[in-house]
Design a protein around this motif. Sequence first.
Motif, PDB file in Angstrom:
ATOM      1  N   GLN A 266      21.809  42.950   1.020  1.00 32.90           N
ATOM      2  CA  GLN A 266      22.478  44.015   1.798  1.00 32.90           C
ATOM      3  C   GLN A 266      21.604  45.247   1.934  1.00 32.90           C
ATOM      4  OE1 GLN A 266      26.350  45.362   0.643  1.00 32.90           O
ATOM      5  NE2 GLN A 266      27.152  43.287   0.465  1.00 32.90           N
ATOM      6  N   ALA A 269      18.838  44.728   4.374  1.00 21.64           N
ATOM      7  CA  ALA A 269      19.312  44.711   5.762  1.00 21.64           C
ATOM      8  C   ALA A 269      19.532  46.123   6.282  1.00 21.64           C
ATOM      9  CB  ALA A 269      20.597  43.892   5.858  1.00 21.64           C
ATOM     10  N   SER A 270      19.901  47.042   5.394  1.00 20.50           N
ATOM     11  CA  SER A 270      20.174  48.392   5.888  1.00 20.50           C
ATOM     12  C   SER A 270      18.970  49.326   5.743  1.00 20.50           C
ATOM     13  CB  SER A 270      21.403  48.982   5.183  1.00 20.50           C
ATOM     14  OG  SER A 270      21.169  49.042   3.797  1.00 20.50           O
ATOM     15  N   ASN A 271      17.883  48.824   5.207  1.00 18.62           N
ATOM     16  CA  ASN A 271      16.668  49.631   5.088  1.00 18.62           C
ATOM     17  C   ASN A 271      15.797  49.411   6.328  1.00 18.62           C
ATOM     18  OD1 ASN A 271      13.569  49.426   3.396  1.00 18.62           O
ATOM     19  ND2 ASN A 271      14.678  51.318   3.712  1.00 18.62           N
ATOM     20  N   LYS A 272      16.053  50.192   7.345  1.00 14.16           N
ATOM     21  CA  LYS A 272      15.457  49.941   8.669  1.00 14.16           C
ATOM     22  C   LYS A 272      13.928  50.002   8.673  1.00 14.16           C
ATOM     23  CE  LYS A 272      19.352  49.516  11.047  1.00 14.16           C
ATOM     24  NZ  LYS A 272      20.017  48.787   9.938  1.00 14.16           N
ATOM     25  N   SER A 273      13.350  50.866   7.869  1.00 12.58           N
ATOM     26  CA  SER A 273      11.886  51.005   7.874  1.00 12.58           C
ATOM     27  C   SER A 273      11.197  49.771   7.295  1.00 12.58           C
ATOM     28  CB  SER A 273      11.472  52.214   7.039  1.00 12.58           C
ATOM     29  OG  SER A 273      11.660  51.925   5.662  1.00 12.58           O
ATOM     30  N   GLY A 274      11.915  48.973   6.533  1.00 14.80           N
ATOM     31  CA  GLY A 274      11.308  47.803   5.903  1.00 14.80           C
ATOM     32  C   GLY A 274      10.486  48.149   4.670  1.00 14.80           C
ATOM     33  N   ARG A 277      11.504  46.186   1.476  1.00 13.92           N
ATOM     34  CA  ARG A 277      11.101  44.780   1.534  1.00 13.92           C
ATOM     35  C   ARG A 277       9.598  44.657   1.273  1.00 13.92           C
ATOM     36  NH1 ARG A 277       9.236  41.004   5.140  1.00 13.92           N
ATOM     37  NH2 ARG A 277       9.983  38.887   4.745  1.00 13.92           N
ATOM     38  N   ARG A 313      20.082  51.720  -3.290  1.00 12.53           N
ATOM     39  CA  ARG A 313      21.249  51.859  -2.418  1.00 12.53           C
ATOM     40  C   ARG A 313      22.455  52.375  -3.210  1.00 12.53           C
ATOM     41  NH1 ARG A 313      24.899  47.842  -0.350  1.00 12.53           N
ATOM     42  NH2 ARG A 313      25.650  48.403   1.735  1.00 12.53           N
TER      43      ARG A 313
END
Length: 438
Positions: A266, A269-274, A277, A313
């Motif tokens: 989750q 998925a919400s960490n837009k900058s990547g 990851r 998060r």
Amino acid sequence: MTGTPKPSVSVAPALRVIPRDVHGISRKQMSRSALKVLYHLREAGFSAYLVGGAVRDLLVGRAPKDFDIATDATPEQVKSIFRNCRLIGRRFRLAHVVFGREIIEVATFRASSVNDDEEEGRQVLDSGRLVRDNVYGSIEEDAVRRDFTANALYYSIADFGVHDYVGGFDDVQARTLRLIGEPEARYREDPVRMLRAARLAAKLDFSIEPATAAPIPRLASLLADAAPARLFEEAMKLFLAGHARASFEQLEALGLLPELLPETAQALASNKSGALRRMLLQGLRNTDARVAAGEPVSPAFLFAVLLWPAYCRALAQLQAQGIQAVEAQRRAADRVTLKQVARTALPRRFSLPMQEIWLLQPRFALRQRKRVSRLLSHPRFRAAFDFLELRLTASTSHAEDVAYWRDAQVTAPTDGVAAKHQGPGDDSDDGMERGAAR
Ligand code: ATP
Ligand code: MG
């Protein structure tokens, strides 16, 4: 959880024997202890085969992790042949033949079973005889109850051929992972096979045959019923065996990540900058490099890496509720741990140091003399510093901290053990104290 197992493969499979000069496996590549067991079983009048991962690994030129043997001798008969033998397991008994530190596992051919897990399998029957009648089977039955064709090859000590009932030899040559039988039924019997598909594809660099891969995203949620202790074991094999990065990418591609690491999935998925990851993948690459170099890796550090996105998060959410930083950190660490333990039973001896690694992070920003020496002599300093360095992959805002503490380890006078350290790369600590990274 299980009813009467339905056989997923009903037709008697045909045997193909691949001769020595075609398969190329030599006895020189096998453990001497395993060979002794094979020969003794044969001399005692039983059939005996090297089986499973060992045959598969030898065929692709990898050194097998262990050498398992399958035979038509019952466990009691195996025990009567070997003095150095003990029987283990209740539902399904296995013989362990012990040679110093090496253990050769000898299993009697068994008929289809729901899964390989003692606790989770079909109900334990109280009559020993009944168990025996229901569990042991022919070699053909033993072959088709296995998961992938590549895992169902038998190296015979009688003719030195590889005996193949399911087309596994051709699949190994084509580097293909294919489930035996009807994929959906096999995943329903034992959902952990989905994780095994991801893991073995990553480990062997095999591709997953389309019909084997196709149902996985749809059936992934069946893993919710798997035993957390078994999932923890599987996670160790996915991430601490030298192919962590490939495993992670397979899990993502197959839609299994939300089942194994729900909170992290989750958060990613919400960490837009990547950025999170990227950091996670770098941590896994470092882990793989350490395994390749024969250096120790720690589950605590690994889970600190795997769950860091979830922790970040949770921390942000708690702070948004107005909870003060130190308290929010503690609560975020506890919340993430609790939720993950429900999924993969992470033991406390790993979750506590994992939390320490997280909770030490803010302390790298504090530079008063006394605090510096205290942090340097903290038993978890090294792992926490490795983690701080890894975080540079996601953000360089603390680059100065990293430089400061790298320096401090060399120059700062302290009375703690961590002071007389050790440039990066020094490996004198034990695996628990150090990070998996580097
Ligand atoms: P590794 O090299 O990682 O040990 P492996 O294939 O040997 O891989 P094990 O868990 O040691 O994996 O299992 C030994 C063998 O038992 C497998 O090769 C396979 O034939 C069979 N097996 C293991 N797990 C399952 C399962 N869940 N369902 C069916 N067969 C299984
Ligand atoms: Mg094995």
